[in-house]
Design an enzyme around this catalytic site. Structure first.
Site, PDB file in Angstrom:
ATOM      1  N   CYS A  90       9.087  60.976  -3.683  1.00 40.46           N
ATOM      2  CA  CYS A  90       7.405  60.256  -4.235  1.00 40.46           C
ATOM      3  C   CYS A  90       7.613  60.873  -5.294  1.00 40.46           C
ATOM      4  O   CYS A  90       7.112  62.236  -5.523  1.00 40.46           O
ATOM      5  CB  CYS A  90       6.775  60.495  -2.911  1.00 40.46           C
ATOM      6  SG  CYS A  90       4.859  60.123  -3.140  1.00 40.46           S
ATOM      7  N   CYS A 148      -9.378  59.618  -2.107  1.00 39.87           N
ATOM      8  CA  CYS A 148      -7.599  60.652  -2.927  1.00 39.87           C
ATOM      9  C   CYS A 148      -7.937  61.984  -3.942  1.00 39.87           C
ATOM     10  O   CYS A 148      -8.669  61.622  -4.622  1.00 39.87           O
ATOM     11  CB  CYS A 148      -7.089  59.148  -4.037  1.00 39.87           C
ATOM     12  SG  CYS A 148      -5.497  60.053  -4.671  1.00 39.87           S
ATOM     13  N   GLU A 178       3.300  67.651  -7.963  1.00 43.64           N
ATOM     14  CA  GLU A 178       3.640  67.298  -7.065  1.00 43.64           C
ATOM     15  C   GLU A 178       4.700  65.891  -6.314  1.00 43.64           C
ATOM     16  O   GLU A 178       3.884  65.284  -7.572  1.00 43.64           O
ATOM     17  CB  GLU A 178       2.853  67.801  -6.273  1.00 43.64           C
ATOM     18  CG  GLU A 178       1.626  68.977  -5.964  1.00 43.64           C
ATOM     19  CD  GLU A 178       0.975  69.048  -4.672  1.00 43.64           C
ATOM     20  OE1 GLU A 178       0.610  70.492  -4.198  1.00 43.64           O
ATOM     21  OE2 GLU A 178       0.434  67.881  -4.052  1.00 43.64           O
ATOM     22  N   SER A 190      -1.159  48.293  -4.234  1.00 39.64           N
ATOM     23  CA  SER A 190      -2.428  49.035  -3.448  1.00 39.64           C
ATOM     24  C   SER A 190      -3.777  48.463  -3.276  1.00 39.64           C
ATOM     25  O   SER A 190      -4.735  48.546  -4.760  1.00 39.64           O
ATOM     26  CB  SER A 190      -3.152  50.730  -3.878  1.00 39.64           C
ATOM     27  OG  SER A 190      -1.925  51.809  -3.791  1.00 39.64           O
ATOM     28  N   CYS A 245     -10.225  56.741  -7.586  1.00 41.36           N
ATOM     29  CA  CYS A 245     -10.216  57.078  -6.399  1.00 41.36           C
ATOM     30  C   CYS A 245     -10.986  57.230  -5.160  1.00 41.36           C
ATOM     31  O   CYS A 245     -10.287  58.402  -5.349  1.00 41.36           O
ATOM     32  CB  CYS A 245      -8.829  55.668  -5.749  1.00 41.36           C
ATOM     33  SG  CYS A 245      -7.816  54.754  -6.723  1.00 41.36           S
ATOM     34  N   CYS A 302       0.190  60.614   1.958  1.00 38.23           N
ATOM     35  CA  CYS A 302      -0.458  59.637   1.138  1.00 38.23           C
ATOM     36  C   CYS A 302      -2.166  60.196   0.915  1.00 38.23           C
ATOM     37  O   CYS A 302      -2.596  60.228   1.410  1.00 38.23           O
ATOM     38  CB  CYS A 302      -0.634  58.300   1.520  1.00 38.23           C
ATOM     39  SG  CYS A 302       0.863  57.173   1.261  1.00 38.23           S
ATOM     40  N   CYS A 330      -5.045  62.149 -12.686  1.00 39.35           N
ATOM     41  CA  CYS A 330      -5.334  60.789 -12.720  1.00 39.35           C
ATOM     42  C   CYS A 330      -6.788  59.959 -13.600  1.00 39.35           C
ATOM     43  O   CYS A 330      -7.459  61.319 -12.950  1.00 39.35           O
ATOM     44  CB  CYS A 330      -5.010  59.795 -11.242  1.00 39.35           C
ATOM     45  SG  CYS A 330      -4.397  58.058 -11.325  1.00 39.35           S
TER      46      CYS A 330
END
Ligand code: SF4
Length: 365
Positions: free
Chosen positions: A131, A145, A118, A237, A142, A356, A138
């Site tokens: 973005c 997320c 996306e 981050s 984290c 986010c 990933c």
């Protein structure tokens, strides 16, 4: 399916995959032109069609002979593909869904090669920021997320990254890009740096490096390379200044402790002018009090930077809540009073799961 059959399917897939041209430099395109029986100057023409005129097919490249265009299409793929879904937020934010073909090599030998990523276009007065995603899924895990939760499905090629710029409705009017979508960009450094080169090269999109920001959780070995090889902005981050607490939600802390990342930034020779910022997602009762603000200010002392506070957007099966608006304001004011520039970032696209930490490429399994 037997192992032998799987292997022959894999070989067939590799044979059928055509090389994508999006992402190649004019120098590399000379080899492409030669393979298609075209003169060397056609390399420049192909680059101009891809990066300046944003052509979506070889057929559009009308200053190249018809037979040359046919040969190019026979041997190569341009790498442009339209989004397969678009969602529009009430605040004007738009989320695009793209299907990407991940090479079995890049997807760790999985069989299902079609994945989804996306991208989010965020309008803000005269700015239109994209973005961008750099990976399908990933590896970093984290806990807050949605992308991290789906695991890793593969690295995006430069073409898949650049296609996000080319195939959206706002392609011609984009002003900025942030590598903050799905994936950790510095876990796909070669391809991300190549995409950034195309974005900023005079023969490419010719954007100023000041229009591009890369956000990382601090993949230390690649971070120095990014700083050495690009002049774009950097966002880290951080989310918690205390090592042990950060480790609770960010496994990366074990491999590359944030203190080491900060040390490296303090020692770096900042000859190129660029902005360094720290992203700090705020969770109620976890990282939102004065103790954390004071520790963060101490940690960032001597770095010319700013801190962006981000509202935590709730995700399923994760017990944390967002810090209250009051706590966020107090945190911001405390940092500012300690000499660290800090702002609260407006949340965008939450109603379409585009804010986010919410990107999931929901079809990925
Ligand atoms: Fe990966 Fe970034 Fe999500 Fe962490 S926050 S899991 S690095 S996409």
């Amino acid at each position: 399916m037997s192992a032998a059959n799987k292997y022959s399917d894999f070989c067939l897939f590799l044979q059928e995959m055509k090389e994508k041209l999006l992402g190649k430099s004019p120098e590399e395109l000379k080899t492409v032109a030669q393979a298609a029986g075209l003169p060397a100057f056609a390399a420049k023409q192909i680059a101009e069609w891809m990066y300046v005129k944003r052509a979506k097919s070889f057929a559009e490249m009308t200053n190249i002979s018809k037979s040359g265009r046919e040969k190019l299409a026979e041997l190569y793929e341009l790498g442009v593909s339209a989004p397969v879904g678009i969602a529009q937020s009430s605040d004007g934010t738009k989320k695009y869904l793209f299907q990407v073909e991940i090479s079995p090599l890049a997807s760790l030998g999985r069989n299902d090669n079609d994945k989804y990523i996306e991208s989010v276009m965020i309008p803000d007065e005269d700015r239109k920021t994209l973005c961008v995603s750099s990976q399908a899924g990933c590896k970093m895990g984290c806990k807050f997320c949605m992308t991290g939760r789906q695991g890793f499905h593969g690295n995006l090629e430069p073409a898949d990254i650049l296609n996000q710029f080319i195939s959206i409705d706002e392609s011609a009017v984009l002003t900025n890009a942030v590598f903050m979508g799905m994936g950790e960009p510095l876990d796909n450094t070669d391809n991300v740096l190549r995409a950034i080169e195309v974005l900023t090269a005079p023969w490419g999109f010719a954007w100023s490096p000041k229009r591009v920001t890369l956000s990382t959780i601090g993949v230390l070995p690649s971070l120095r390379r990014y700083l050495d090889e690009s002049r774009c902005h950097l966002a880290i981050s951080i989310h918690n200044p205390f090592q042990d607490e950060r480790l609770e939600l960010m496994p990366v802390q074990k491999a590359w402790p944030v203190a080491e990342v900060i040390r490296m930034l303090k020692d770096y020779d900042w000859t190129a002018q660029r902005r360094v910022s720290f992203e700090y997602t705020m969770f109620a009762g976890w990282n939102d009090d004065r103790r954390h603000a004071d520790a963060l200010a101490r940690l960032l002392r001597d770095i010319e930077c700013r801190v962006n506070l981000i509202r935590f957007h709730r995700i399923p099966d994760f017990p944390y809540e967002c810090a209250s608006p009051r706590a966020m304001e107090a945190f911001r004011d405390r940092l500012n009073s300690l000499g660290v520039t800090c702002t609260i970032r407006a949340s965008r696209g939450e109603d379409i799961l585009a804010a986010c930490g919410m990107l999931a490429g929901k079809h990925n399994k």
